[in-house]
Scaffold this motif. Sequence first.
Motif, mmCIF file in Angstrom:
data_model
loop_
_atom_site.group_PDB
_atom_site.id
_atom_site.type_symbol
_atom_site.label_atom_id
_atom_site.label_comp_id
_atom_site.label_asym_id
_atom_site.label_seq_id
_atom_site.Cartn_x
_atom_site.Cartn_y
_atom_site.Cartn_z
ATOM 1 N N TYR A 1 0.835 -1.199 0.000
ATOM 2 C CA TYR A 1 0.000 0.000 0.000
ATOM 3 C C TYR A 1 0.877 1.259 0.000
ATOM 4 O O TYR A 1 1.972 1.263 0.565
ATOM 5 C CB TYR A 1 -0.877 0.037 1.256
ATOM 6 N N SER B 1 -2.101 9.340 1.375
ATOM 7 C CA SER B 1 -3.538 9.105 1.304
ATOM 8 C C SER B 1 -4.106 9.369 -0.093
ATOM 9 O O SER B 1 -4.913 8.584 -0.605
ATOM 10 C CB SER B 1 -4.262 9.992 2.321
ATOM 11 N N GLU C 1 -3.069 6.694 -2.525
ATOM 12 C CA GLU C 1 -3.850 5.472 -2.315
ATOM 13 C C GLU C 1 -5.251 5.612 -2.907
ATOM 14 O O GLU C 1 -5.780 4.671 -3.520
ATOM 15 C CB GLU C 1 -3.941 5.140 -0.829
ATOM 16 N N GLN D 1 -6.631 3.231 -5.909
ATOM 17 C CA GLN D 1 -7.872 2.497 -5.663
ATOM 18 C C GLN D 1 -8.945 2.905 -6.674
ATOM 19 O O GLN D 1 -9.709 2.069 -7.167
ATOM 20 C CB GLN D 1 -8.356 2.775 -4.235
ATOM 21 N N GLN E 1 -6.598 -3.155 -6.372
ATOM 22 C CA GLN E 1 -7.419 -4.357 -6.413
ATOM 23 C C GLN E 1 -6.812 -5.409 -7.335
ATOM 24 O O GLN E 1 -6.956 -6.607 -7.096
ATOM 25 C CB GLN E 1 -8.840 -4.005 -6.882
ATOM 26 N N LEU F 1 -5.123 -6.376 -3.172
ATOM 27 C CA LEU F 1 -5.125 -5.584 -1.941
ATOM 28 C C LEU F 1 -6.536 -5.037 -1.700
ATOM 29 O O LEU F 1 -7.045 -4.273 -2.520
ATOM 30 C CB LEU F 1 -4.137 -4.423 -2.045
ATOM 31 N N PRO F 2 -7.173 -5.405 -0.614
ATOM 32 C CA PRO F 2 -8.542 -4.937 -0.345
ATOM 33 C C PRO F 2 -8.575 -3.413 -0.216
ATOM 34 O O PRO F 2 -7.663 -2.814 0.365
ATOM 35 C CB PRO F 2 -8.888 -5.604 1.005
ATOM 36 N N PRO F 3 -9.597 -2.747 -0.757
ATOM 37 C CA PRO F 3 -9.710 -1.285 -0.635
ATOM 38 C C PRO F 3 -9.785 -0.865 0.832
ATOM 39 O O PRO F 3 -10.558 -1.432 1.610
ATOM 40 C CB PRO F 3 -11.016 -0.972 -1.365
ATOM 41 N N ARG F 4 -8.986 0.124 1.214
ATOM 42 C CA ARG F 4 -8.984 0.600 2.600
ATOM 43 C C ARG F 4 -9.682 1.948 2.740
ATOM 44 O O ARG F 4 -10.013 2.365 3.856
ATOM 45 C CB ARG F 4 -7.546 0.743 3.122
ATOM 46 N N VAL F 5 -9.896 2.629 1.601
ATOM 47 C CA VAL F 5 -10.540 3.947 1.642
ATOM 48 C C VAL F 5 -12.031 3.780 1.369
ATOM 49 O O VAL F 5 -12.429 3.341 0.289
ATOM 50 C CB VAL F 5 -9.915 4.895 0.591
ATOM 51 N N GLU F 6 -12.866 4.111 2.349
ATOM 52 C CA GLU F 6 -14.312 3.939 2.186
ATOM 53 C C GLU F 6 -14.882 4.939 1.202
ATOM 54 O O GLU F 6 -15.713 4.596 0.352
ATOM 55 C CB GLU F 6 -15.007 4.080 3.547
#
Length: 314
Positions: free
Chosen positions: A123, A127, A130, A134, A140, A144-149
């Motif tokens: 990652y 910010s 990222e 994403q 993806q 790597l699972p998305p960390r930003v909602e």
Amino acid sequence: MKKISKQSMDWSLRARNFQLWKQRRRQGVSRNQKLLKARRRVFTSAKIRLPVIISLAGTDRRSNLIHSIRKLKEHAHDSNISTVIIDFSKVAELHPCGTLLLLAEVERLFEHEIYANKLRATYPSDSVVEQMLQHVGLLQRFGLPPRVENIVADNVVSWLHASGTEGELDSIADLLPRVLTEGSNMELRIALLSGMAEAVANSSEHAYQEGDIFTEKDSQKKWWLFARQVEDDIAVAICDLGLGIPGTLEANWKEEIAAVLKTRSGLKRLDHKMIQLAFTVGKTSTDKKNRGKGLKDILKVVHEQKVGSIFIYS
């Protein structure tokens, strides 16, 4: 005949046993070395640390990015390397030109299972970086699972991303910025669409004729596009991974280029000079009258209306 003493026989057996022991030991070492090499081959990994600024603008930035991409492809093609890790942790800025090229190169590797199974990533620490990675789906791709909602950065959400293999823009018509379809500056609209259409058509028709040393025979003739509109300002970036303008120009129009070079003393076959000649030749290998004018159309509007800029990296 003299009888061999028991002591001599013992020494003879010892010598023979010693020779057998040395032979077995050599065989054992050889086997161990083979096992060690096999283990090294299975578990060897390589890490590619990407530069702080992902861009093609500027000699140093371009060199750093191209070097990272070249090492990525070399490691992916190396049968002795089982895992290739792309380290995004230090990336602080993403420029459209460099980001689009990196995205294209990674997606091309993912087309082939043998390379896709090797690729991993870390990652980013930044910010906004990222959010952008994403937003375009690159993180993806690496699993790597998305960390930003919620992607909220203004310089991220405004960018549209598309790709295709067809030689026209119909497949992404709905994604094009509104200024290209509704803007009042008709000449600008036509020039931009003409240039984009030319770039897309080129990638599917002859950009990949021969490919480069990293192009697989079954790779798709693909193009990638970024576009953004903020009020009346628009930015468009298009990329393909074919031979490039200097390569296709020299391959298809040797006589025309030779004629131009004769009339311009001191003009060498440098890439940027060949790109300049692309505006002079003004035609493509299709021999169609409506082709080969996209670059000229955009440059004409930029010069005459004094709006925007055009950048070509090849």
